[in-house]
Design an enzyme around this catalytic site. Structure first.
Site, PDB file in Angstrom:
ATOM      1  N   LYS A   9       6.548 -11.726   2.936  1.00 44.93           N
ATOM      2  CA  LYS A   9       5.273 -12.249   3.590  1.00 44.93           C
ATOM      3  C   LYS A   9       5.298 -13.862   3.788  1.00 44.93           C
ATOM      4  CE  LYS A   9       2.178  -8.782   1.691  1.00 44.93           C
ATOM      5  NZ  LYS A   9       0.885  -8.645   0.980  1.00 44.93           N
ATOM      6  N   TYR A  49      -3.407  -3.701   8.586  1.00 42.97           N
ATOM      7  CA  TYR A  49      -4.212  -3.868   7.406  1.00 42.97           C
ATOM      8  C   TYR A  49      -5.795  -3.279   7.804  1.00 42.97           C
ATOM      9  CZ  TYR A  49      -0.990  -6.232   4.511  1.00 42.97           C
ATOM     10  OH  TYR A  49      -0.012  -6.686   3.730  1.00 42.97           O
ATOM     11  N   PHE A  57     -11.635  -9.011   1.094  1.00 51.34           N
ATOM     12  CA  PHE A  57     -10.568 -10.001   1.264  1.00 51.34           C
ATOM     13  C   PHE A  57      -9.843  -9.965   2.689  1.00 51.34           C
ATOM     14  CE2 PHE A  57      -8.973  -6.345  -1.127  1.00 51.34           C
ATOM     15  CZ  PHE A  57      -7.942  -6.141  -0.401  1.00 51.34           C
ATOM     16  N   ARG A  85       8.410  -0.006  -4.466  1.00 55.13           N
ATOM     17  CA  ARG A  85       7.263  -0.530  -5.298  1.00 55.13           C
ATOM     18  C   ARG A  85       7.481  -0.947  -6.885  1.00 55.13           C
ATOM     19  NH1 ARG A  85       2.477  -0.660  -2.392  1.00 55.13           N
ATOM     20  NH2 ARG A  85       1.303  -0.673  -4.506  1.00 55.13           N
ATOM     21  N   THR A  91       0.360  -5.630  -7.651  1.00 53.43           N
ATOM     22  CA  THR A  91      -0.321  -6.422  -6.409  1.00 53.43           C
ATOM     23  C   THR A  91      -0.544  -7.694  -7.058  1.00 53.43           C
ATOM     24  OG1 THR A  91      -1.311  -4.425  -5.584  1.00 53.43           O
ATOM     25  CG2 THR A  91      -2.299  -6.509  -4.694  1.00 53.43           C
ATOM     26  N   ARG A 102       7.302 -10.123  -7.334  1.00 51.73           N
ATOM     27  CA  ARG A 102       6.199 -10.583  -7.111  1.00 51.73           C
ATOM     28  C   ARG A 102       5.791 -11.441  -8.680  1.00 51.73           C
ATOM     29  NH1 ARG A 102       2.571  -5.758  -4.710  1.00 51.73           N
ATOM     30  NH2 ARG A 102       2.349  -6.622  -2.328  1.00 51.73           N
ATOM     31  N   ASN A 112       1.183 -12.546  -2.186  1.00 47.43           N
ATOM     32  CA  ASN A 112       2.095 -11.941  -3.256  1.00 47.43           C
ATOM     33  C   ASN A 112       3.409 -11.656  -2.682  1.00 47.43           C
ATOM     34  OD1 ASN A 112       1.260 -10.180  -1.533  1.00 47.43           O
ATOM     35  ND2 ASN A 112       0.144  -8.911  -3.224  1.00 47.43           N
ATOM     36  N   HIS A 115       5.425  -6.933   1.128  1.00 50.26           N
ATOM     37  CA  HIS A 115       4.666  -5.715   0.977  1.00 50.26           C
ATOM     38  C   HIS A 115       5.851  -4.578   0.973  1.00 50.26           C
ATOM     39  CE1 HIS A 115       2.444  -2.544   2.982  1.00 50.26           C
ATOM     40  NE2 HIS A 115       3.380  -2.375   3.612  1.00 50.26           N
ATOM     41  N   GLU A 126       3.904   2.821   9.148  1.00 45.95           N
ATOM     42  CA  GLU A 126       4.291   1.606   9.378  1.00 45.95           C
ATOM     43  C   GLU A 126       5.458   1.257   9.797  1.00 45.95           C
ATOM     44  OE1 GLU A 126       1.543   0.430   5.482  1.00 45.95           O
ATOM     45  OE2 GLU A 126       3.845   0.255   4.955  1.00 45.95           O
TER      46      GLU A 126
HETATM   47  P1  GDP Z   1      -0.285  -3.594  -2.375  1.00 44.33           P
HETATM   48  O1  GDP Z   1       0.007  -2.234  -1.811  1.00 44.33           O
HETATM   49  O2  GDP Z   1       0.254  -3.957  -3.758  1.00 44.33           O
HETATM   50  O3  GDP Z   1       0.263  -4.570  -1.266  1.00 44.33           O
HETATM   51  O4  GDP Z   1      -1.688  -3.729  -2.466  1.00 44.33           O
HETATM   52  P2  GDP Z   1      -3.069  -3.342  -1.496  1.00 44.33           P
HETATM   53  O5  GDP Z   1      -2.777  -2.285  -0.599  1.00 44.33           O
HETATM   54  O6  GDP Z   1      -4.118  -2.981  -2.474  1.00 44.33           O
HETATM   55  O7  GDP Z   1      -3.505  -4.838  -0.831  1.00 44.33           O
HETATM   56  C1  GDP Z   1      -2.845  -5.227   0.457  1.00 44.33           C
HETATM   57  C2  GDP Z   1      -2.582  -6.502   0.142  1.00 44.33           C
HETATM   58  O8  GDP Z   1      -3.943  -7.020   0.330  1.00 44.33           O
HETATM   59  C3  GDP Z   1      -2.059  -7.281  -1.056  1.00 44.33           C
HETATM   60  O9  GDP Z   1      -0.752  -7.171  -1.128  1.00 44.33           O
HETATM   61  C4  GDP Z   1      -2.486  -8.736  -1.199  1.00 44.33           C
HETATM   62  O10 GDP Z   1      -1.899  -9.571  -0.283  1.00 44.33           O
HETATM   63  C5  GDP Z   1      -3.998  -8.293  -0.566  1.00 44.33           C
HETATM   64  N1  GDP Z   1      -5.050  -8.116  -1.740  1.00 44.33           N
HETATM   65  C6  GDP Z   1      -5.125  -6.969  -2.408  1.00 44.33           C
HETATM   66  N2  GDP Z   1      -6.142  -7.238  -3.304  1.00 44.33           N
HETATM   67  C7  GDP Z   1      -6.688  -8.281  -3.206  1.00 44.33           C
HETATM   68  C8  GDP Z   1      -7.660  -9.002  -3.640  1.00 44.33           C
HETATM   69  O11 GDP Z   1      -8.369  -8.658  -4.630  1.00 44.33           O
HETATM   70  N3  GDP Z   1      -7.840 -10.406  -3.410  1.00 44.33           N
HETATM   71  C9  GDP Z   1      -7.191 -10.882  -2.200  1.00 44.33           C
HETATM   72  N4  GDP Z   1      -7.596 -11.941  -1.852  1.00 44.33           N
HETATM   73  N5  GDP Z   1      -6.434 -10.379  -1.520  1.00 44.33           N
HETATM   74  C10 GDP Z   1      -5.977  -9.166  -2.075  1.00 44.33           C
END
Ligand code: GDP
Length: 139
Positions: A9, A49, A57, A85, A91, A102, A112, A115, A126
Site C-alpha cells: 500500500k 474496495y 471508512f 494472510r 487488519t 502489519r 496498514n 493487502h 482481484e
Molecule cells: P483486511 O482484509 O485485513 O485488509 O481488512 P478489511 O477487508 O476489513 O478492510 C480493508 C481495508 O480497509 C483495511 O486493510 C484497512 O486499510 C481499511 N480498514 C479496515 N477497517 C478499518 C477501520 O475500522 N477504519 C479505517 N479507517 N480503515 C479500515
C-alpha cells in the site's frame, strides 16, 4: 499451487518498505508471478474496495489508496491465500502477531502496509482486476 493477490500500500511504498516486504513474502515460500507499480485512480480504488462502500471508512480508504504509488502482486504457493494472510497479520496492527508485515510496518488500522485477498474466490476476482491472463501465466 494456489495464487493470491497482494498490494503493497502507499504508506509502505512511500516509507521505503517495498524491498523488505517483498523479502518477507519470498522468505515465506511465495513465487512472484507478476508485479507492477501503479498509482491507482479514484475509480480503480473505489471498484477494488466496492464491498466496503457502505462502511464509514470507505472515502478515507479510497483517498489513502490513491495518495501515491502501490505495488501490485500476483503470488503463488501452496495454500497461498491463507499463508499470505498469516504473513500480513491482523487488519489492526495493534492486534497483529509478532513478525507479521502489519506488526512491523503498519501505521494504523487504515494505513496498514499491505493487502492480501481473503479467500480463493476473492483472489481470482482481484487478480483479474489488475492482471491479464498472459501476466498470470494462464494461457
Ligand atoms: P483486511 O482484509 O485485513 O485488509 O481488512 P478489511 O477487508 O476489513 O478492510 C480493508 C481495508 O480497509 C483495511 O486493510 C484497512 O486499510 C481499511 N480498514 C479496515 N477497517 C478499518 C477501520 O475500522 N477504519 C479505517 N479507517 N480503515 C479500515
Amino acid at each position: 499451487m494456489q495464487k493470491t493477490f497482494s498490494i503493497i500500500k502507499p504508506d509502505a511504498v512511500a516509507t521505503g518498505k517495498t524491498g523488505k516486504i517483498l523479502s518477507l513474502i519470498e522468505e515465506k515460500g511465495f513465487r512472484i508471478v507478476a508485479m507492477r507499480m501503479a498509482k491507482l485512480s479514484q475509480s480503480q480504488a473505489e471498484g477494488f474496495y466496492a464491498v466496503h462502500a457502505e462502511r464509514p471508512f470507505y472515502r478515507s480508504l479510497v483517498t489513502f489508496m490513491t495518495e501515491g504509488p502501490v505495488v501490485l502482486l500476483a503470488l503463488e504457493r501452496e495454500d497461498a491465500v491463507l499463508k499470505l494472510r498469516e504473513v500480513m497479520g491482523a487488519t489492526n496492527p495493534a492486534n497483529a502477531a509478532e513478525g507479521t508485515v502489519r506488526k512491523l510496518y503498519a501505521e494504523s488500522i487504515e494505513r496498514n502496509a499491505m493487502h492480501g485477498s481473503d479467500a480463493p474466490e476473492t483472489a481470482a476476482v482481484e487478480l483479474a482486476y489488475f492482471f491479464n491472463s498472459i501476466e498470470l501465466n494462464q494461457l
